[in-house]
Design a protein around this motif. Structure first.
Motif, PDB file in Angstrom:
ATOM      1  N   GLN A  29       1.011  -1.021   0.083  1.00  0.00           N
ATOM      2  CA  GLN A  29       0.464   0.247   0.164  1.00  0.00           C
ATOM      3  C   GLN A  29       0.541   1.663  -0.537  1.00  0.00           C
ATOM      4  OE1 GLN A  29      -1.960  -0.201   3.554  1.00  0.00           O
ATOM      5  NE2 GLN A  29      -3.887  -2.442   1.867  1.00  0.00           N
ATOM      6  N   TRP A  30       1.851   1.599   0.382  1.00  0.00           N
ATOM      7  CA  TRP A  30       2.711   1.829   0.445  1.00  0.00           C
ATOM      8  C   TRP A  30       3.522   2.171  -0.358  1.00  0.00           C
ATOM      9  CZ3 TRP A  30       4.378   6.004   4.238  1.00  0.00           C
ATOM     10  CH2 TRP A  30       3.761   6.469   5.414  1.00  0.00           C
ATOM     11  N   GLY A  31       4.387   1.281  -1.007  1.00  0.00           N
ATOM     12  CA  GLY A  31       4.917   1.644  -2.373  1.00  0.00           C
ATOM     13  C   GLY A  31       3.210   1.835  -3.591  1.00  0.00           C
ATOM     14  N   GLN A  32       2.183   1.524  -3.300  1.00  0.00           N
ATOM     15  CA  GLN A  32       0.943   2.363  -4.300  1.00  0.00           C
ATOM     16  C   GLN A  32       1.133   4.437  -4.139  1.00  0.00           C
ATOM     17  OE1 GLN A  32      -1.873  -0.461  -3.158  1.00  0.00           O
ATOM     18  NE2 GLN A  32      -1.641  -2.320  -4.649  1.00  0.00           N
ATOM     19  N   ARG A  33       1.189   4.261  -2.933  1.00  0.00           N
ATOM     20  CA  ARG A  33       0.971   5.939  -2.926  1.00  0.00           C
ATOM     21  C   ARG A  33       2.058   6.654  -3.362  1.00  0.00           C
ATOM     22  NH1 ARG A  33      -0.695   5.117   3.086  1.00  0.00           N
ATOM     23  NH2 ARG A  33       0.604   5.902   3.788  1.00  0.00           N
ATOM     24  N   LEU A  34       3.518   5.832  -3.794  1.00  0.00           N
ATOM     25  CA  LEU A  34       4.457   6.997  -3.695  1.00  0.00           C
ATOM     26  C   LEU A  34       4.158   6.960  -5.632  1.00  0.00           C
ATOM     27  CD1 LEU A  34       7.582   6.693  -3.183  1.00  0.00           C
ATOM     28  CD2 LEU A  34       7.938   4.449  -4.265  1.00  0.00           C
ATOM     29  N   PRO A  35       3.927   8.499  -5.782  1.00  0.00           N
ATOM     30  CA  PRO A  35       3.298   9.584  -6.171  1.00  0.00           C
ATOM     31  C   PRO A  35       4.651   8.948  -8.408  1.00  0.00           C
ATOM     32  CG  PRO A  35       4.015  11.074  -4.771  1.00  0.00           C
ATOM     33  CD  PRO A  35       4.165   9.830  -4.211  1.00  0.00           C
TER      34      PRO A  35
END
Length: 134
Positions: A29-35
């Protein structure tokens, strides 16, 4: 040393994980939030060498504080890089030099899952940040 707000948020969310599956899901999830980086920023100059996967990093200094942006072609690495950015964005050059990467991932409960190659890759990213800040 006070943690940046994003880093504190990361710690708070990871401390509620009871299993590796929960941590892995949160990591993704943190990776998906990375712009996403601009394609123009995904060039040889911004590519971090020493990573098995492709990682690109750009940094700017704003009012004495560093802001980094990064991207990776590997989902797990994107998550780890996002957590590294949470830890370092908003730091001064001096604070950036003092970041203890193993201690940070240990605090998140992720150090056991860091293979030597992933650990080396993240160290390469941090090293590149310090070079940009140099």
């Amino acid at each position: 040393m006070t943690l940046p707000a994003d880093a504190q948020a990361a710690l708070d969310s990871f401390e509620h994980c009871n299993s590796w599956e929960q941590r892995a899901r949160l990591l993704m999830q943190w990776g998906q939030r990375l712009p996403e980086l601009n394609e123009a920023d995904k060039n040889e100059t911004s590519r971090v060498h020493g990573c098995e996967s492709q990682v690109w990093l750009v940094g700017t200094l704003q009012a004495g504080r560093w802001q980094f942006a990064a991207s990776s072609d590997a989902r797990l690495i994107r998550g780890l890089v996002a957590l590294l950015l949470a830890r370092v964005n908003g730091l001064s050059t001096e604070q950036l030099q003092q970041v203890d990467l193993p201690a940070w991932f240990n605090q998140l409960g992720l150090s056991r899952q860091l293979s030597p190659s992933r650990s080396n890759g993240l160290n390469a990213v941090l090293q590149r940040m310090r070079e940009l800040a140099g």
